[in-house]
Design a protein around this motif. Structure first.
Motif, short mmCIF file in Angstrom:
data_model
loop_
_atom_site.label_atom_id
_atom_site.label_comp_id
_atom_site.label_asym_id
_atom_site.label_seq_id
_atom_site.Cartn_x
_atom_site.Cartn_y
_atom_site.Cartn_z
N HIS A 48 0.80 -1.22 0.00
CA HIS A 48 0.00 0.00 0.00
C HIS A 48 0.84 1.28 0.00
CE1 HIS A 48 -3.43 -2.55 0.54
NE2 HIS A 48 -3.02 -2.96 1.73
N TYR A 49 2.18 1.16 0.23
CA TYR A 49 2.99 2.39 0.29
C TYR A 49 4.39 2.26 -0.28
CZ TYR A 49 5.10 0.36 4.48
OH TYR A 49 5.75 -0.45 5.35
N ASP A 50 4.89 1.07 -0.49
CA ASP A 50 6.26 0.89 -0.98
C ASP A 50 6.22 0.38 -2.42
OD1 ASP A 50 8.86 -0.03 -1.54
OD2 ASP A 50 9.19 -0.72 0.52
N HIS A 51 6.31 1.31 -3.36
CA HIS A 51 6.16 0.96 -4.78
C HIS A 51 7.20 -0.08 -5.25
CE1 HIS A 51 6.08 1.42 -9.18
NE2 HIS A 51 4.78 1.60 -8.97
N PRO A 52 8.51 0.10 -4.96
CA PRO A 52 9.47 -0.92 -5.41
C PRO A 52 9.13 -2.32 -4.86
CG PRO A 52 10.62 1.07 -4.77
CD PRO A 52 9.18 1.26 -4.36
N PHE A 53 8.69 -2.40 -3.61
CA PHE A 53 8.32 -3.69 -3.03
C PHE A 53 7.09 -4.26 -3.74
CE2 PHE A 53 5.81 -6.31 -0.20
CZ PHE A 53 6.74 -7.23 0.28
N ALA A 54 6.05 -3.43 -3.90
CA ALA A 54 4.80 -3.91 -4.50
C ALA A 54 5.03 -4.43 -5.92
CB ALA A 54 3.76 -2.80 -4.51
N VAL A 55 5.80 -3.68 -6.70
CA VAL A 55 6.01 -4.03 -8.11
C VAL A 55 7.12 -5.08 -8.26
CG1 VAL A 55 6.70 -3.12 -10.36
CG2 VAL A 55 5.12 -1.83 -8.92
N HIS A 57 8.90 -7.01 -5.73
CA HIS A 57 8.84 -8.22 -4.91
C HIS A 57 7.54 -8.99 -5.10
CE1 HIS A 57 8.13 -10.60 -1.24
NE2 HIS A 57 9.44 -10.80 -1.28
N ASP A 58 6.40 -8.28 -5.01
CA ASP A 58 5.10 -8.96 -5.09
C ASP A 58 4.54 -9.02 -6.51
OD1 ASP A 58 5.20 -9.50 -2.42
OD2 ASP A 58 3.34 -8.47 -1.90
N ARG A 59 5.24 -8.40 -7.46
CA ARG A 59 4.84 -8.43 -8.88
C ARG A 59 3.42 -7.90 -9.11
NH1 ARG A 59 9.71 -9.09 -9.43
NH2 ARG A 59 10.72 -11.06 -9.81
N LEU A 60 3.06 -6.85 -8.38
CA LEU A 60 1.76 -6.20 -8.53
C LEU A 60 1.86 -5.08 -9.57
CD1 LEU A 60 0.88 -6.02 -4.73
CD2 LEU A 60 -0.09 -7.58 -6.44
#
Length: 171
Positions: A48-55, A57-60
């Motif tokens: 919900h707040y960490d773009h590098p992680f979301a995209v 790591h989690d491939r969102l």
């Protein structure tokens, strides 16, 4: 307080099956909106707040709009429809697609069924959330108690009727 506008009350007598509520528009939802909501709800999941992680790591596809944030939009829409003399009683919905930061969301609702009761009327609604491209991410239903014209507000505290139309049926 003179500057605060009192919303017009909708009465059970005034709604018909098929009536569409004016949509509630939210957005475009920014990363600031998502971070504030995450902080208020103490939801510290990085999607919900960490773009590098979301995209990465989690491939969102991006930062996700919190499910509880979308839930709040639905309940706000039902509460606004119920007005000061009505009661937003129930809602149920499903999160079927992701909405990302930068999206504009419209909460919509349409009267599916009118259920007259002794002291007020129940209005069953189909509802959902669509993004700016018309894609439905959160379909659901709502149940609102509206007063009859000239008969006063829905009693408070709200006591659900004995004949709950959403009660689970045995068998």
């Amino acid at each position: 307080m003179d500057g605060i506008r009192k919303p017009a009350q909708v009465y059970f007598d005034d709604v018909a099956e098929g009536f569409e509520l004016p949509p509630l528009r939210k957005g475009p939802l920014t990363t600031v909106h998502l971070m504030r909501w995450s902080a208020a709800m103490e939801n510290w999941h990085k999607i919900h707040y960490d773009h590098p992680f979301a995209v990465g790591h989690d491939r969102l596809p991006g930062l996700l709009v919190n499910g509880s944030f979308k839930q709040q939009f639905i309940l706000q829409h039902l509460k606004d429809f119920a007005g000061l003399a009505g009661w937003a009683w129930k809602a149920r919905f499903q999160f079927r697609a992701m909405d990302v930061a930068g999206t504009t969301l419209d909460v919509w609702a349409r009267v599916k069924r009118r259920i007259p009761m002794d002291d007020y009327g129940l209005v069953e609604l189909d509802l959902g959330i669509r993004n700016q491209d018309g894609h439905e991410s959160t379909p659901g239903e709502g149940l609102v108690a509206l007063p009859y014209r000239g008969r006063g507000a829905v009693p408070y505290p709200f006591v659900p009727p004995a004949g709950d139309p959403w009660a689970r049926r045995a068998g």
